[in-house]
Design an enzyme around this catalytic site. Structure first.
Site, PDB file in Angstrom:
ATOM      1  CE  LYS A 101      -3.963   1.927   2.558  1.00 11.00           C
ATOM      2  NZ  LYS A 101      -4.903   1.704   3.663  1.00 11.00           N
ATOM      3  CB  SER A 139      -8.237   3.511   2.573  1.00 12.73           C
ATOM      4  OG  SER A 139      -7.373   2.946   3.544  1.00 12.73           O
ATOM      5  CB  SER A 185      -8.425   0.621   5.467  1.00 12.86           C
ATOM      6  OG  SER A 185      -9.183   1.777   5.321  1.00 12.86           O
TER       7      SER A 185
HETATM    8  N1  GLN Z   1     -13.287   3.812   6.176  1.00 12.49           N
HETATM    9  C1  GLN Z   1     -12.679   4.250   7.394  1.00 12.49           C
HETATM   10  C2  GLN Z   1     -12.361   5.720   7.325  1.00 12.49           C
HETATM   11  O1  GLN Z   1     -12.542   6.300   6.299  1.00 12.49           O
HETATM   12  C3  GLN Z   1     -11.482   3.431   7.695  1.00 12.49           C
HETATM   13  C4  GLN Z   1     -10.244   3.861   7.040  1.00 12.49           C
HETATM   14  C5  GLN Z   1      -9.073   3.027   7.379  1.00 12.49           C
HETATM   15  O2  GLN Z   1      -9.199   1.977   7.992  1.00 12.49           O
HETATM   16  N2  GLN Z   1      -7.908   3.503   6.994  1.00 12.49           N
HETATM   17  O3  GLN Z   1     -11.967   6.303   8.295  1.00 12.49           O
END
Ligand code: GLN
Length: 507
Positions: free
Chosen positions: A90, A171, A195
């Site tokens: 990532k 994400s 994410s």
């Molecule tokens: N969808 C969640 C957010 O937008 C989690 C994001 C993540 O785990 N990096 O905060």
């Protein structure tokens, strides 16, 4: 193609073979293919499926040089858990000499001069990095639509509307797509509120967020420091166990890194789960779509047949988890992202007047809408007069949630079973039309593990009526990843998702 080496064709390296770490290691040891052939295959796959936008940076030369090195090590008889295995990273893990952007314009020219601990651990274990994957900007999102480099797509389509392009969740969407589309063998992501797990669920693969502190955060672009954890996205539960063992470990460079012995997780794959107690959490079943409920129900039966005792439990405090997350995460983000001011580092606006203009212009040009929304929310809830009402209160609730979990649920059961997400992969247009709050609701089942700092794994469990993957989530006690892997691997065997995968409409 590799410039100076002729690639011989092999039977195993054909399209879409869905090669796992275990299979790749076996093939490399048996000399069925070399590490150079393996990386070349995945570089070709990445090229062929460029339109999915899974990778934002691919460094072919570095990858091939690393594969050559791996081949010499294999020839010498070296044996490391990930030796010669192509892994996708990532784009939020600092990789020395390779651009690391967090998919934000503000970091679009950042080339780190150091390696993150997690990627360094993978390198020490012999992994080869194929490239950096797409993600929501600064890991804020649930659809991979806020990336500076544009959205990432799944190769899967709905049966009823095969023309609609779907996004892989977020994400860590690029990592999920890279694994699910066979553009690498395994990948790593980060999980602040889901994410790793939500994109794993959308993509029909495995993803685990370990206990907070198990993987070092050193060299990971920070989003919300008390919640961020690295985690693997893989084709099988066994691969997730291999990856996590290779990634985890105490690191003096991260003051929140746990100084604990890391068990050999792969030893727990395939172990009996007889007598383990699994709690089905009532609150997570309320209001879910029927097809998700059906999959959870079927999962519960399979686990029962495999010898688990299923206990229905209620965790009332769960209703406060999502609001708590959406106060704590933006607060920490607004503090962490204050460093991007165009002066200390990060991209600087050309529109500089006085120093305040310089900061404001650099930040408003460099950050996308969702990041700005979070930063404003964070600054607001931390500001004098609101701090006690929001931030301090959220911290107290977080403490109550953890206490309740330890003193209540985990006195009755070893693990919790929940859906991973309330939905399946959505179309690009559908996600663009979702309100921020609708998007935040996608995290309803996942944020709990981050708030409580416990391990949670998503494993493919079924398909929707439209033929899209649905995952279930297994949540364990602090540092009890072994239990999670054990039950997940038994479930994986029982559900036999690899057969279902063949029926998914794929482009
Ligand atoms: N969808 C969640 C957010 O937008 C989690 C994001 C993540 O785990 N990096 O905060």
């Amino acid at each position: 193609m590799v410039p100076d080496q002729k690639i011989k064709s092999t039977t195993i390296l054909h399209m879409d073979n869905f090669l796992t770490i275990t299979e790749a290691r076996r093939g490399l040891k048996a000399k069925e293919f070399s590490a150079v052939e393996l990386i070349d295959h995945f570089l070709q796959m990445a090229d062929k499926h460029k339109d999915l936008n899974a990778y934002v940076t691919v460094d072919r030369e570095k990858a091939i040089a690393a594969a050559k090195e791996a081949d010499s090590m294999i020839a010498r008889g070296d044996d490391l858990p990930c030796l010669g295995v192509p892994i996708a990273i990532k784009d939020l893990f600092c990789t020395k000499g390779i651009r690391t952007t967090a998919c934000s314009k503000i970091l679009s020219e950042f080339v780190p001069c150091y390696e993150s601990t997690v990627t360094n651990n993978l390198l020490r274990n012999g992994a080869i990095f194929i490239g950096k994957t797409n993600m929501d900007e600064f890991a804020m999102g649930s659809a991979n639509i806020t990336s500076y480099f544009g959205p990432c797509y799944l190769r899967y389509r709905r049966k009823s509307s095969p023309d609609v392009k779907l996004v892989p969740g977020g994400s860590s969407g690029g990592s999920a797509t890279a694994v699910a589309s066979d553009l690498c063998i395994a990948a790593i992501g980060s999980d602040t509120g889901g994410s790793v797990r939500q994109p794993a669920s959308f993509s029909g693969i495995v993803g685990i967020k370990p206990t907070y502190g198990l993987c070092s955060r050193y060299g990971m672009v920070a989003f919300a420091s008390s919640l961020d954890q690295a985690g693997p996205l893989t084709k099988t539960v066994e691969d997730a166990a291999i990856m996590l063992k290779a990634m985890a470990g105490h690191d003096p460079n991260d003051s929140t890194s746990a100084d604990v012995e890391i068990p050999n997780y792969p030893d727990y794959i395939g172990k009996s789960i007889k007598g383990m107690k699994v709690g089905v959490v009532k609150e997570y079943l309320d209001g879910l779509p029927d097809e998700v409920l059906k999959v959870v129900e079927a999962a519960r039966k399979l686990l029962e047949e495999a010898g688990c005792e299923i206990i229905e439990i209620s965790i009332e405090i769960l209703k406060y988890v999502l609001p708590t997350y959406y106060i704590i995460a933006p607060s920490e983000a607004s503090s962490n992202l204050a460093r991007y001011d165009g002066v200390r580092y990060s991209r600087r606006s050309e529109q500089t007047g006085n120093v305040e203009d310089l900061y404001a212009n650099s930040r408003s040009e460099g950050f996308g809408d969702e990041v700005q929304r979070r930063l404003m929310t964070g600054a607001y809830v931390l500001s004098a007069g609101f701090y006690d009402a929001y931030y301090a209160k959220a911290q107290k609730i977080r403490k109550m949630i953890i206490d309740d979990l330890i003193n209540n649920a985990f006195t009755k059961v070893d693990l919790l079973l929940t859906p991973t997400a309330p939905n399946t992969a959505f179309g690009l247009d559908e996600s663009n039309n979702m309100s921020p709050v609708e998007m935040y609701l996608c995290d309803i089942c996942t944020v709990f593990a981050n708030i409580a700092r416990v391990p949670a794994l998503s494993v493919p469990a079924g398909l929707s009526s439209d033929g899209l993957p649905i995952g279930i989530q297994l949540i364990g006690r602090h540092f009890c990843e072994c239990d999670v892997f054990r039950v997940a691997s038994a479930f994986e065997k029982a559900v036999n998702f690899s057969e279902l995968r063949k029926t998914i409409t794929t482009v």
